[in-house]
Scaffold this active site. Structure first.
Site, PDB file in Angstrom:
ATOM      1  N   ARG A 292       6.657  64.079  26.717  1.00  0.00           N
ATOM      2  CA  ARG A 292       8.101  63.360  26.393  1.00  0.00           C
ATOM      3  C   ARG A 292       8.642  64.767  26.131  1.00  0.00           C
ATOM      4  O   ARG A 292       8.330  65.835  25.790  1.00  0.00           O
ATOM      5  CB  ARG A 292       8.098  62.885  24.932  1.00  0.00           C
ATOM      6  CG  ARG A 292       9.214  62.239  24.403  1.00  0.00           C
ATOM      7  CD  ARG A 292       9.035  61.538  23.166  1.00  0.00           C
ATOM      8  NE  ARG A 292       8.300  60.158  23.551  1.00  0.00           N
ATOM      9  CZ  ARG A 292       7.405  59.831  22.543  1.00  0.00           C
ATOM     10  NH1 ARG A 292       6.976  60.440  21.469  1.00  0.00           N
ATOM     11  NH2 ARG A 292       6.894  58.409  23.000  1.00  0.00           N
TER      12      ARG A 292
ATOM     13  N   ASN B 149       3.687  64.466  13.794  1.00  0.00           N
ATOM     14  CA  ASN B 149       2.659  64.536  15.130  1.00  0.00           C
ATOM     15  C   ASN B 149       1.556  65.414  15.023  1.00  0.00           C
ATOM     16  O   ASN B 149       1.858  66.709  14.502  1.00  0.00           O
ATOM     17  CB  ASN B 149       3.470  65.154  16.241  1.00  0.00           C
ATOM     18  CG  ASN B 149       4.752  64.077  16.731  1.00  0.00           C
ATOM     19  OD1 ASN B 149       4.613  63.016  17.097  1.00  0.00           O
ATOM     20  ND2 ASN B 149       5.884  64.638  16.586  1.00  0.00           N
TER      21      ASN B 149
ATOM     22  N   ASP C 299       0.380  67.103  22.276  1.00  0.00           N
ATOM     23  CA  ASP C 299       0.434  65.949  21.150  1.00  0.00           C
ATOM     24  C   ASP C 299      -1.140  65.218  21.156  1.00  0.00           C
ATOM     25  O   ASP C 299      -1.549  64.907  22.198  1.00  0.00           O
ATOM     26  CB  ASP C 299       1.571  64.981  21.714  1.00  0.00           C
ATOM     27  CG  ASP C 299       1.418  63.833  20.837  1.00  0.00           C
ATOM     28  OD1 ASP C 299       0.697  63.121  20.513  1.00  0.00           O
ATOM     29  OD2 ASP C 299       2.552  63.479  20.277  1.00  0.00           O
TER      30      ASP C 299
ATOM     31  N   ASP D  96      -1.934  62.448  19.637  1.00  0.00           N
ATOM     32  CA  ASP D  96      -1.878  61.027  19.456  1.00  0.00           C
ATOM     33  C   ASP D  96      -1.889  60.590  18.072  1.00  0.00           C
ATOM     34  O   ASP D  96      -1.029  59.872  17.645  1.00  0.00           O
ATOM     35  CB  ASP D  96      -3.188  60.223  19.880  1.00  0.00           C
ATOM     36  CG  ASP D  96      -3.511  60.690  21.422  1.00  0.00           C
ATOM     37  OD1 ASP D  96      -2.842  60.773  22.175  1.00  0.00           O
ATOM     38  OD2 ASP D  96      -4.653  61.093  21.543  1.00  0.00           O
TER      39      ASP D  96
ATOM     40  N   ASP E  16      -0.445  59.798  14.132  1.00  0.00           N
ATOM     41  CA  ASP E  16       0.664  60.507  13.895  1.00  0.00           C
ATOM     42  C   ASP E  16       0.494  60.132  12.327  1.00  0.00           C
ATOM     43  O   ASP E  16      -0.310  59.066  11.906  1.00  0.00           O
ATOM     44  CB  ASP E  16       1.862  59.761  14.298  1.00  0.00           C
ATOM     45  CG  ASP E  16       1.865  60.002  15.909  1.00  0.00           C
ATOM     46  OD1 ASP E  16       2.136  61.078  16.149  1.00  0.00           O
ATOM     47  OD2 ASP E  16       1.711  59.083  16.455  1.00  0.00           O
TER      48      ASP E  16
ATOM     49  N   ASP F  63      -1.710  55.289  15.173  1.00  0.00           N
ATOM     50  CA  ASP F  63      -2.401  55.481  16.596  1.00  0.00           C
ATOM     51  C   ASP F  63      -3.758  56.002  16.640  1.00  0.00           C
ATOM     52  O   ASP F  63      -4.281  56.835  17.397  1.00  0.00           O
ATOM     53  CB  ASP F  63      -1.301  56.389  17.183  1.00  0.00           C
ATOM     54  CG  ASP F  63      -0.115  55.904  17.548  1.00  0.00           C
ATOM     55  OD1 ASP F  63       0.269  54.859  17.629  1.00  0.00           O
ATOM     56  OD2 ASP F  63       0.769  56.789  17.471  1.00  0.00           O
TER      57      ASP F  63
ATOM     58  N   GLU G 276      -5.365  54.801  19.622  1.00  0.00           N
ATOM     59  CA  GLU G 276      -5.065  55.545  20.866  1.00  0.00           C
ATOM     60  C   GLU G 276      -5.682  57.104  20.977  1.00  0.00           C
ATOM     61  O   GLU G 276      -6.358  57.337  22.051  1.00  0.00           O
ATOM     62  CB  GLU G 276      -3.568  55.858  20.915  1.00  0.00           C
ATOM     63  CG  GLU G 276      -2.826  56.787  21.885  1.00  0.00           C
ATOM     64  CD  GLU G 276      -1.338  56.867  21.865  1.00  0.00           C
ATOM     65  OE1 GLU G 276      -0.975  57.888  22.811  1.00  0.00           O
ATOM     66  OE2 GLU G 276      -0.813  56.139  20.922  1.00  0.00           O
TER      67      GLU G 276
END
Length: 177
Positions: A23, A87, A103, A105, A107, A120, A123
């Site tokens: 991102r 994050n 990152d 994953d 959070d 997450d 994830e």
């Protein structure tokens, strides 16, 4: 790269463990830089996702990056109150392109009423398997989740109202030059 100065604009780039760009935030105004920290603010900035999807942030958000902690903190200033999106990520790196981090994953979201949620987790487990996160990453991230929770509980740094007031006031002053 020379360190950006107060009032400069920088991009922020988030990557994943395998190196792919995750991102990008196009422009964030730098409010403070020190040896270990960068504090910035963005508002109505273009965000581009890895799949090419683009959107624009709706409210002002303070961003906090540190060279020693494996997290960064986004403070979202909304009419309904201040909320936080934290994050779990590598400490930031800075080059002529952007502020960059990987990152991981996980959070931590903090709602205006103070409720905290770890997000997450599924994830993180999937990516950990897929990209073979080393065991040290797991240890470091879990330690940093504990540090974050402690900061939240003690209203330390970005989680204090004084921090929010100070840096939003500085953003207002710099953006109306």
């Amino acid at each position: 790269m020379q360190v950006p100065r107060e009032g400069d604009y920088v991009a922020i780039q988030s990557y994943k463990h395998d190196g792919h760009l995750h991102r990008t935030w196009r422009e964030t105004m730098v409010l403070k830089t020190s040896e270990n920290e960068i504090i910035g603010c963005n508002e109505n900035t273009l965000v581009t996702e890895a799949d090419g999807r683009r959107w624009v942030t709706r409210e002002p958000a303070l961003v906090y990056f540190h060279r020693k902690y494996w997290f960064n903190i986004v403070t979202m200033i909304r009419n309904s109150g201040v909320s936080y999106y934290c994050n779990l990520a590598t400490p930031f790196a800075l080059d002529k392109e952007a502020i960059k981090y990987i990152d991981y994953d996980l959070d931590v979201k903090v709602f205006p009423d103070g409720e905290k949620r770890l997000l997450d987790v599924d994830e993180y487990a999937a990516h950990s398997k897929m990209w073979n996160y080393p065991p040290e990453i797991d240890t470091i991230l879990h330690y940093n989740v504990d540090v974050l929770i402690d900061w939240i509980d003690k209203k330390k740094g970005p989680f204090s109202q004084a921090y929010v007031d100070l840096w939003m006031q500085r953003y207002e002053e710099l953006s109306h030059h």
